[in-house]
Design an enzyme around this catalytic site. Structure first.
Site, short mmCIF file in Angstrom:
data_model
loop_
_atom_site.label_atom_id
_atom_site.label_comp_id
_atom_site.label_asym_id
_atom_site.label_seq_id
_atom_site.Cartn_x
_atom_site.Cartn_y
_atom_site.Cartn_z
N ARG A 100 77.96 88.03 11.31
CA ARG A 100 78.55 87.47 12.51
C ARG A 100 80.07 87.59 12.46
NH1 ARG A 100 74.48 83.72 11.00
NH2 ARG A 100 72.76 83.61 12.48
N ASP A 160 70.35 77.02 14.12
CA ASP A 160 70.08 77.02 12.67
C ASP A 160 69.36 75.75 12.26
OD1 ASP A 160 72.31 79.29 11.62
OD2 ASP A 160 72.90 78.15 13.38
N ARG A 163 65.84 75.93 13.26
CA ARG A 163 65.11 76.78 12.31
C ARG A 163 64.78 76.02 11.04
NH1 ARG A 163 69.23 81.81 13.46
NH2 ARG A 163 67.97 82.91 15.03
N HIS A 187 78.43 78.74 11.43
CA HIS A 187 77.18 79.33 11.91
C HIS A 187 77.18 80.76 11.37
CE1 HIS A 187 73.96 80.79 14.39
NE2 HIS A 187 74.75 81.58 15.10
#
Length: 325
Positions: A100, A160, A163, A187
């Site tokens: 990212r 996240d 998850r 993140h």
């Protein structure tokens, strides 16, 4: 808890209107999810490719008879002035084997063209940043927009955290909605599973694991945390993009704002000395309501988690310095 200064409700904001800037995979999936939610009665889609925005607006509009009445159309920046929430998903896509943070140079450049367009229209709504790397870009949006801090939110580690709850629920064979745990920090690759404060309906995770016949706590938590961290890479390697999960996270954040739920969500916000961290946006639990961020929530962390959180902040600060922010 730090209390954010908030402005009084502004009559020029249409609480039933949302703007989506960026109509790629994430933007279009988020728009579709919001159409189904019933939260809004008007949605404007904006994209550098106007025909793409028009196509997405038409496609989603054709499902309105199966949902609730809603005006969905392609527009431009003049159409966002009265939007209650302005969602930014615009940016380059994350490619296989790309982190990212690798996206940062391209997407900061894109934000330098988008955010001034929003700022000069004196919008009074809440800015929700979804583009990656979300913590860096939330910081960029905050600095370039001049908005009050409570009105600039990043989607952070909301996905996240979902998850993590899902994988813990699968591991323990229990409803994931009964799992209470957070992913915090960046993140991204330096994110932290805050195991020291995790619980299942008030029972410490380790104790609940033993109730379900699991005793290798360190191995199990490390495995689950790694799977959460690598989820996006795994999905991207298989289908080239992730969008359904984040679309549902966007919907969840919008629900908390529009319904003034005071929900605690791990969104991206500016740090002001918490855990010894200053002047950086990190994903941390906060109370989210109609004014955006109302308070940050100081969850219990052990010394190792605090150390890793500081390391995560340092990684993001280095990226900002490299980009003169």
């Amino acid at each position: 808890m730090e209390k954010f200064q908030v402005e009084k409700d502004c009559g020029c904001v249409n609480l039933r209107k949302v703007a989506m800037i960026g109509c790629g995979f994430v933007g279009s999936a988020s728009a579709f999810s919001l159409m189904q939610s019933g939260l809004f009665s008007e949605m404007v889609l904006i994209d550098a490719d106007k025909k793409k925005a028009e196509g997405e607006a038409l496609d989603i509009s054709h499902g309105v008879p199966f949902a609730r009445p809603m005006k969905i159309y392609a527009g431009d920046y003049d159409d966002i002035v009265d939007a209650a929430i302005i969602i930014i998903t615009a940016g380059a896509n994350q490619k296989p084997d790309e982190t990212r943070l690798d996206l940062v140079h391209k997407n900061i450049g894109i934000f330098k063209s988008i955010i001034p367009e929003i700022a000069k229209r004196d919008c009074k709504g809440i800015l929700l940043v979804v583009s990656n790397p979300v913590d860096i870009l939330t910081y960029t949006a905050l600095k370039l927009s001049g908005f009050e801090e409570n009105r600039v939110i990043g989607s952070g580690t909301v996905l996240d955290t979902a998850r993590l709850k899902y994988m813990l629920g699968e591991h323990l064979q229990v409803d994931s909605r009964s799992v209470h745990a957070f992913i915090i920090g960046e993140h991204g690759d330096s994110e932290i599973a805050a195991w020291s404060s995790a619980n299942v309906s008030g029972i410490a995770v380790d104790d609940f694991c033993e109730m379900r016949g699991h005793y290798q706590h360190d191995e199990a938590t490390e495995m689950i945390a790694e799977k959460v961290k690598n989820s996006a890479y795994d999905i991207i390697s298989k289908k080239h993009a992730t969008y359904y999960g984040i679309a549902m996270a966007v919907r969840r954040i919008c629900e908390a704002i529009l319904r003034d739920e005071k929900s605690i969500l791990p969104i991206s916000s500016m740090m002001h000395g918490e855990y010894g961290i200053e002047d950086i946006v990190l994903s941390m639990p906060a109370i989210v309501g109609k004014h955006g961020i109302e308070n940050r929530v100081p969850i219990s962390l052990d010394q190792d988690e605090i150390r890793r959180l500081k390391e995560s902040a340092d990684i993001l600060k280095d990226i900002l310095r490299q980009n003169d922010l």
